[in-house]
Design an enzyme around this catalytic site. Structure first.
Site, PDB file in Angstrom:
ATOM      1  N   LYS A 183       0.850  -1.193   0.000  1.00 40.25           N
ATOM      2  CA  LYS A 183       0.000   0.000   0.000  1.00 40.25           C
ATOM      3  C   LYS A 183       0.884   1.241   0.000  1.00 40.25           C
ATOM      4  CE  LYS A 183       0.686   1.385   4.486  1.00 40.25           C
ATOM      5  NZ  LYS A 183       1.331   2.654   4.905  1.00 40.25           N
ATOM      6  N   ASP A 224      -2.070  -1.231  10.356  1.00 37.41           N
ATOM      7  CA  ASP A 224      -2.331  -1.298   8.918  1.00 37.41           C
ATOM      8  C   ASP A 224      -3.112  -2.541   8.508  1.00 37.41           C
ATOM      9  OD1 ASP A 224      -1.041   1.091   8.421  1.00 37.41           O
ATOM     10  OD2 ASP A 224       0.832   0.165   7.757  1.00 37.41           O
TER      11      ASP A 224
END
Length: 290
Positions: free
Chosen positions: A12, A136
């Site tokens: 990401k 995350d």
């Protein structure tokens, strides 16, 4: 189903990252726009009937007790199943980069074992386990790009067009804790986005910064060098997460689709770099019930 192969765990990028507060337990409150990209680790998983959990490294060796094994143990303890698993991982996402590779792997393990162990837990039931593993990890249980708040547990789907991105990771990595404790850490006012889905088409993320970047540059000269290299090549650059990887959005005419980053700029020896695209959805987005 007793095995699943070729599971892609994407990296990401934080298109921006604001520090907007701090909780009483010391965790910082954030606002960020997360996008998954087509830079992947690959996992292969097989169910075991003897309860053992084993990881097999097919690429870069991982620590003995990594997030994948922790995720598997946590799900087994929470569910009470007697199954185990063989987890084979081909590690390609750089570590210590702010790209969430370990978190993505952990989420992939939760998703795959939820199916292999016949649990059929919903997203809401898996989410608390994900948050225990790291801030995350909940994002990678989601469907795709997301507006993220809190310490990572508040997510809203983001309507984001596909982006072409140059990503550059210097050899040096950065300790997240030290970056958040730096006196150079910046603060931002909350953007107070209204509840509901988030339309990125009405939001210019390039006007916003990464509040961790100044602290990272002061600690690691290579981050500053990477920012300069990408800025010279593409006219914009920004660090993702707590670093040390940086990225630039690349215009549609800047390079052919099959071109490598080395054809667009000089990548220092020992550095990792790729031309990537953001993903509209997670590879396993349809695997979680509800």
């Amino acid at each position: 189903m007793k095995a699943c192969y070729g599971l892609r765990a994407p990296a990401k990028l934080n298109l921006f990252l604001h520090v907007v507060g701090k909780r009483s337990d010391g965790y910082h409150l954030l606002e960020s726009l997360f996008v998954p990209i087509d830079w992947y680790d690959t996992l292969h998983m097989e169910r075991r009937s003897d309860g053992r959990l084993q990881r097999h490294d097919l690429g870069t060796p991982l620590p003995e007790d990594d997030l994948c094994l922790r995720a598997a143990r946590l799900l087994r303890e929470a569910s009470g199943v007697d199954f185990g698993a063989d987890i084979h991982i081909d590690k390609r996402i750089p570590s210590g980069a702010g790209m969430g590779g370990g978190s993505s792997d952990a989420a992939t393990v939760l998703i795959a074992l939820n199916r292999l162990w016949n649990l059929n837990w919903t997203h809401q039931r898996l989410l608390p386990l994900a948050l225990q593993l790291g801030a995350d990890v909940p994002f990678f249980l989601g469907r795709g790009p997301a507006w993220v708040e809190g310490i990572g547990e508040i997510l809203r789907d983001a309507d984001l067009p596909t982006l072409r991105l140059a990503v550059l990771k210097p050899p040096q990595s950065l300790p997240t804790k030290a970056i958040f404790e730096s006196p150079l850490l910046l603060r931002s006012e909350t953007l107070a986005i209204v509840a509901g889905s988030f339309a990125v088409t009405a939001f210019d993320w390039k006007r916003h910064r990464n509040d961790l970047q100044a602290a990272a540059v002061s600690r690691c000269e290579q981050v500053g060098q990477a920012l300069q290299l990408l800025d010279a090549a593409f006219g914009n650059s920004r660090m993702t997460g707590s670093g040390s990887a940086v990225f630039s959005e690349v215009g549609p005419s800047a390079f052919p689709e099959a071109t490598g980053l080395e054809a667009c700029m000089q990548v220092p020896k020992g550095w990792e770099g790729r031309l990537c695209h953001s993903l509209e959805s997670m590879p396993l987005a349809g695997w979680i019930p509800g």
